[in-house]
Design an enzyme around this catalytic site. Structure first.
Site, PDB file in Angstrom:
ATOM      1  N   SER A  42       0.873  -1.179   0.000  1.00  0.00           N
ATOM      2  CA  SER A  42       0.000   0.000   0.000  1.00  0.00           C
ATOM      3  C   SER A  42       0.909   1.227   0.000  1.00  0.00           C
ATOM      4  CB  SER A  42      -0.921  -0.008   1.217  1.00  0.00           C
ATOM      5  OG  SER A  42      -0.193   0.116   2.413  1.00  0.00           O
ATOM      6  N   HIS A 157      -3.248  -6.212   2.200  1.00  0.00           N
ATOM      7  CA  HIS A 157      -2.400  -7.274   2.773  1.00  0.00           C
ATOM      8  C   HIS A 157      -3.162  -8.581   2.951  1.00  0.00           C
ATOM      9  CE1 HIS A 157       0.242  -3.915   4.694  1.00  0.00           C
ATOM     10  NE2 HIS A 157       0.398  -4.014   3.397  1.00  0.00           N
ATOM     11  N   GLN A 165      -6.588  -1.924   6.925  1.00  0.00           N
ATOM     12  CA  GLN A 165      -5.401  -2.732   6.638  1.00  0.00           C
ATOM     13  C   GLN A 165      -4.784  -3.416   7.861  1.00  0.00           C
ATOM     14  OE1 GLN A 165      -2.383  -1.265   3.624  1.00  0.00           O
ATOM     15  NE2 GLN A 165      -1.175  -1.102   5.488  1.00  0.00           N
ATOM     16  N   GLU A 166      -4.734  -2.700   8.994  1.00  0.00           N
ATOM     17  CA  GLU A 166      -4.019  -3.264  10.146  1.00  0.00           C
ATOM     18  C   GLU A 166      -4.749  -2.985  11.450  1.00  0.00           C
ATOM     19  OE1 GLU A 166       0.043  -1.819  10.003  1.00  0.00           O
ATOM     20  OE2 GLU A 166       0.073  -2.122   7.833  1.00  0.00           O
ATOM     21  N   GLU A 205       1.454  -9.627   6.617  1.00  0.00           N
ATOM     22  CA  GLU A 205       2.338  -9.205   7.706  1.00  0.00           C
ATOM     23  C   GLU A 205       2.318 -10.165   8.894  1.00  0.00           C
ATOM     24  OE1 GLU A 205       1.976  -5.055   8.711  1.00  0.00           O
ATOM     25  OE2 GLU A 205       2.831  -4.477   6.776  1.00  0.00           O
ATOM     26  N   ASP A 237      -4.387   0.956  11.510  1.00  0.00           N
ATOM     27  CA  ASP A 237      -3.894   1.585  10.283  1.00  0.00           C
ATOM     28  C   ASP A 237      -4.981   1.383   9.237  1.00  0.00           C
ATOM     29  OD1 ASP A 237      -2.705   2.566   8.046  1.00  0.00           O
ATOM     30  OD2 ASP A 237      -0.993   1.181   8.021  1.00  0.00           O
ATOM     31  N   GLU A 278      -3.783   5.476  12.087  1.00  0.00           N
ATOM     32  CA  GLU A 278      -2.836   5.839  11.022  1.00  0.00           C
ATOM     33  C   GLU A 278      -3.573   5.965   9.689  1.00  0.00           C
ATOM     34  OE1 GLU A 278       0.472   3.110  10.965  1.00  0.00           O
ATOM     35  OE2 GLU A 278       0.720   3.348   8.804  1.00  0.00           O
ATOM     36  N   ASP A 313       1.380   8.253   7.344  1.00  0.00           N
ATOM     37  CA  ASP A 313       2.255   7.286   6.671  1.00  0.00           C
ATOM     38  C   ASP A 313       2.287   7.645   5.184  1.00  0.00           C
ATOM     39  OD1 ASP A 313       3.544   5.131   5.556  1.00  0.00           O
ATOM     40  OD2 ASP A 313       1.986   3.684   5.965  1.00  0.00           O
ATOM     41  N   LYS A 338       9.586   4.981   7.576  1.00  0.00           N
ATOM     42  CA  LYS A 338      10.009   3.795   6.828  1.00  0.00           C
ATOM     43  C   LYS A 338      11.150   4.215   5.905  1.00  0.00           C
ATOM     44  CE  LYS A 338       5.295   1.974   6.111  1.00  0.00           C
ATOM     45  NZ  LYS A 338       4.148   2.130   5.172  1.00  0.00           N
ATOM     46  N   HIS A 366       8.480  -1.539   9.629  1.00  0.00           N
ATOM     47  CA  HIS A 366       8.857  -2.474   8.563  1.00  0.00           C
ATOM     48  C   HIS A 366       7.959  -2.201   7.348  1.00  0.00           C
ATOM     49  CE1 HIS A 366       5.405  -5.493   9.535  1.00  0.00           C
ATOM     50  NE2 HIS A 366       5.014  -4.242   9.660  1.00  0.00           N
ATOM     51  N   ARG A 367       8.047  -3.054   6.307  1.00  0.00           N
ATOM     52  CA  ARG A 367       7.106  -2.990   5.191  1.00  0.00           C
ATOM     53  C   ARG A 367       6.383  -4.328   5.076  1.00  0.00           C
ATOM     54  NH1 ARG A 367       7.299   1.832   1.975  1.00  0.00           N
ATOM     55  NH2 ARG A 367       5.159   1.139   1.643  1.00  0.00           N
ATOM     56  N   SER A 368       5.319  -4.346   4.263  1.00  0.00           N
ATOM     57  CA  SER A 368       4.566  -5.600   4.164  1.00  0.00           C
ATOM     58  C   SER A 368       5.361  -6.687   3.436  1.00  0.00           C
ATOM     59  CB  SER A 368       3.219  -5.368   3.496  1.00  0.00           C
ATOM     60  OG  SER A 368       3.382  -4.705   2.266  1.00  0.00           O
ATOM     61  N   LYS A 389       6.464  -0.925  14.401  1.00  0.00           N
ATOM     62  CA  LYS A 389       5.556  -1.839  13.720  1.00  0.00           C
ATOM     63  C   LYS A 389       6.407  -2.916  13.074  1.00  0.00           C
ATOM     64  CE  LYS A 389       2.420  -0.196  10.946  1.00  0.00           C
ATOM     65  NZ  LYS A 389       1.542   0.641  10.077  1.00  0.00           N
TER      66      LYS A 389
HETATM   67  P1  PGA Z   1       2.978  -1.372   3.207  1.00  0.00           P
HETATM   68  O1  PGA Z   1       2.065  -1.343   4.496  1.00  0.00           O
HETATM   69  O2  PGA Z   1       4.344  -1.793   3.617  1.00  0.00           O
HETATM   70  O3  PGA Z   1       2.294  -2.353   2.307  1.00  0.00           O
HETATM   71  O4  PGA Z   1       2.966   0.029   2.648  1.00  0.00           O
HETATM   72  C1  PGA Z   1       2.491  -0.870   5.729  1.00  0.00           C
HETATM   73  C2  PGA Z   1       1.722   0.353   6.179  1.00  0.00           C
HETATM   74  O5  PGA Z   1       0.861   0.874   5.457  1.00  0.00           O
HETATM   75  O6  PGA Z   1       1.967   0.831   7.278  1.00  0.00           O
HETATM   76 ZN    ZN Z   2       0.393   2.528   7.012  1.00  0.00          ZN
END
Ligand code: PGA
Ligand code: ZN
Length: 415
Positions: A42, A157, A165-166, A205, A237, A278, A313, A338, A366-368, A389
């Site tokens: 994302s 994800h 997403q999270e 993740e 998130d 987020e 983000d 990130k 981190h990243r996905s 994260k």
């Molecule tokens: P991404 O997701 O690594 O796929 O961008 C992580 C986030 O959105 O925090």
């Molecule tokens: Zn995010």
């Protein structure tokens, strides 16, 4: 001088099975610094460019051989012979060599691999742990970050089995204390989810990827865990850019205007022990961010939690200029950091400094798509981040980060 002698990059596969870049940078003394870069799904519109080959015949166009070649030829020619201790000069040289505002020529993935490997080498040369070197470079006091454990994965994800997403369980305290609590709660959540559906897949993740009928249900479930485990709270998130189509947000088959989504967030913080939200709105809907941040500024949650954080983000993409803008207009009060969104360690450090200068909090992430590289654990500790994260416990690449946080804690105690 710790002169860089040889730079050697190669293509490896990340946790999603997609190609990414790994590098070895060696000094004349024989010391070696390695790095492997992660990759987002994302991704924000304004992130630095991740260079991919586009050759559909190979890894569906996702190969990174061009980025590898850029490192082995162009970057190596420029950087070999430079002092590994001079991160600023190394990063500057790569930025200049690229010459674009978004690292589109060499690729942020190519540039970051060398930047992180150089950072590792400089810690090695100074004979100090990586987190300590990062703290010195940033001018921060090292501190154990809170764990932001992504227990329920949705959005891109998890094939949008859930819209957001999270769904994250935040656990306070040192990693040593927080990790067993987080792990027990994660296991318990798995058992609870399997009482509704015996086949719960895992998301990108390493968290569970269940389905629910209503938007509130996952929060109800997490709130029951928070009640059971003191020192925990919930973070969300929303990754709302991914839900934004034709001016409205699509959530479980229903369309929400920005006003309706704002009202939904208000209901969430009133009903549930929320710690942070987020990317609550689309990355370009700046005024909606401002409205939510203002609303939460003087909102004390009925559950006695501290101020609920609004985290940028996709909005800020670890870009010092965008962060400074977001701070100036009070769009957010916390920033996700990130390194691969911006592409060098030096600029990532500037992004952190910019956030702290505005008295706002940093969450390192981190990243996905992840690798075994644990740089982000050292980075979070070194900058004294509010949180880290690092995903759920269902994937090896996430566990590596937690193991590194434990090791860092032991290192910090013996110093
Ligand atoms: P991404 O997701 O690594 O796929 O961008 C992580 C986030 O959105 O925090
Ligand atoms: Zn995010």
């Amino acid at each position: 001088m710790s002169c860089i002698d040889v730079i050697q990059a190669r293509e490896i596969l990340d946790s999603r099975g997609n190609p990414t870049i790994e590098v070895e940078v060696s000094l004349e003394s024989g010391a070696i610094g390695t790095a492997a870069v992660p990759s987002g799904a994302s991704t924000g519109e304004h992130e630095a460019v991740e260079l991919r080959d586009g050759d559909k015949e190979r890894y569906l166009g996702k190969g990174v051989l061009k980025a590898v070649e850029n490192v082995n030829e162009k970057v190596a020619k420029e950087i070999e012979g430079m002092d590994a201790l001079d991160q600023r000069a190394i990063d500057r040289a790569m930025i200049n060599l690229d010459g674009t505002p978004n690292k589109g020529k060499l690729g942020a993935n190519a540039i970051l691999s060398v930047s992180i490997a150089a950072m590792r080498l400089s810690a090695l040369m100074e004979n100090i742990p990586l987190w300590d070197a990062i703290a010195k470079r940033t001018g921060t006091t090292q501190q154990a970050p809170r764990l932001y454990v992504n227990v329920i994965n949705g959005g891109v994800h998890a094939d949008f089995r859930l819209p957001f997403q999270e769904y994250i369980l935040v656990v306070e305290g040192n990693t040593n204390e927080a990790l067993p609590i987080a792990h027990e709660a994660f296991t318990k959540l798995g058992e609870l989810l399997r009482t509704h559906d015996t086949d719960v897949p895992m998301g990108d993740e390493g968290g569970y990827a269940p389905t629910f009928d209503t938007l509130e249900q996952p929060f109800e479930l997490l709130a029951s865990l928070v009640a059971e485990y003191p020192g925990t709270s919930i973070a969300l998130d929303a990754a709302a850019s991914e839900l934004f189509h034709n001016g409205a947000y699509q959530l479980l088959g229903k369309s929400y205007s920005a006003d309706e989504l704002l009202a939904f967030y208000r209901e969430l913080v009133e009903r549930f022990p929320l710690h942070s939200i987020e990317d609550p709105f689309d990355e370009d809907s700046v005024t909606d961010f401002i409205r939510l941040t203002a609303m939460l500024e003087d909102f004390s949650t009925p559950l006695g939690a501290k101020k609920v954080l609004v985290v940028g983000d996709d909005l800020t993409v670890t870009n010092p200029v965008r962060i400074s803008q977001a701070m100036k207009y009070k769009e957010i009060n916390a920033v996700l950091i990130k390194p691969n969104q911006i592409g060098t360690v030096r600029e990532t450090i500037l992004a952190v400094q910019e956030t702290y200068a505005a008295d706002c909090k940093v969450i390192a992430s981190h990243r996905s798509g992840e690798t075994d590289d644990t740089f982000i654990a050292d980075f979070a500790r070194g900058i004294g981040a509010h949180g880290i994260k690092a995903g759920g416990f269902g994937q090896k690449e996430r566990l590596e980060k937690y193991d590194r946080l434990l090791a860092i804690e032991r290192e910090a105690e013996t110093r």
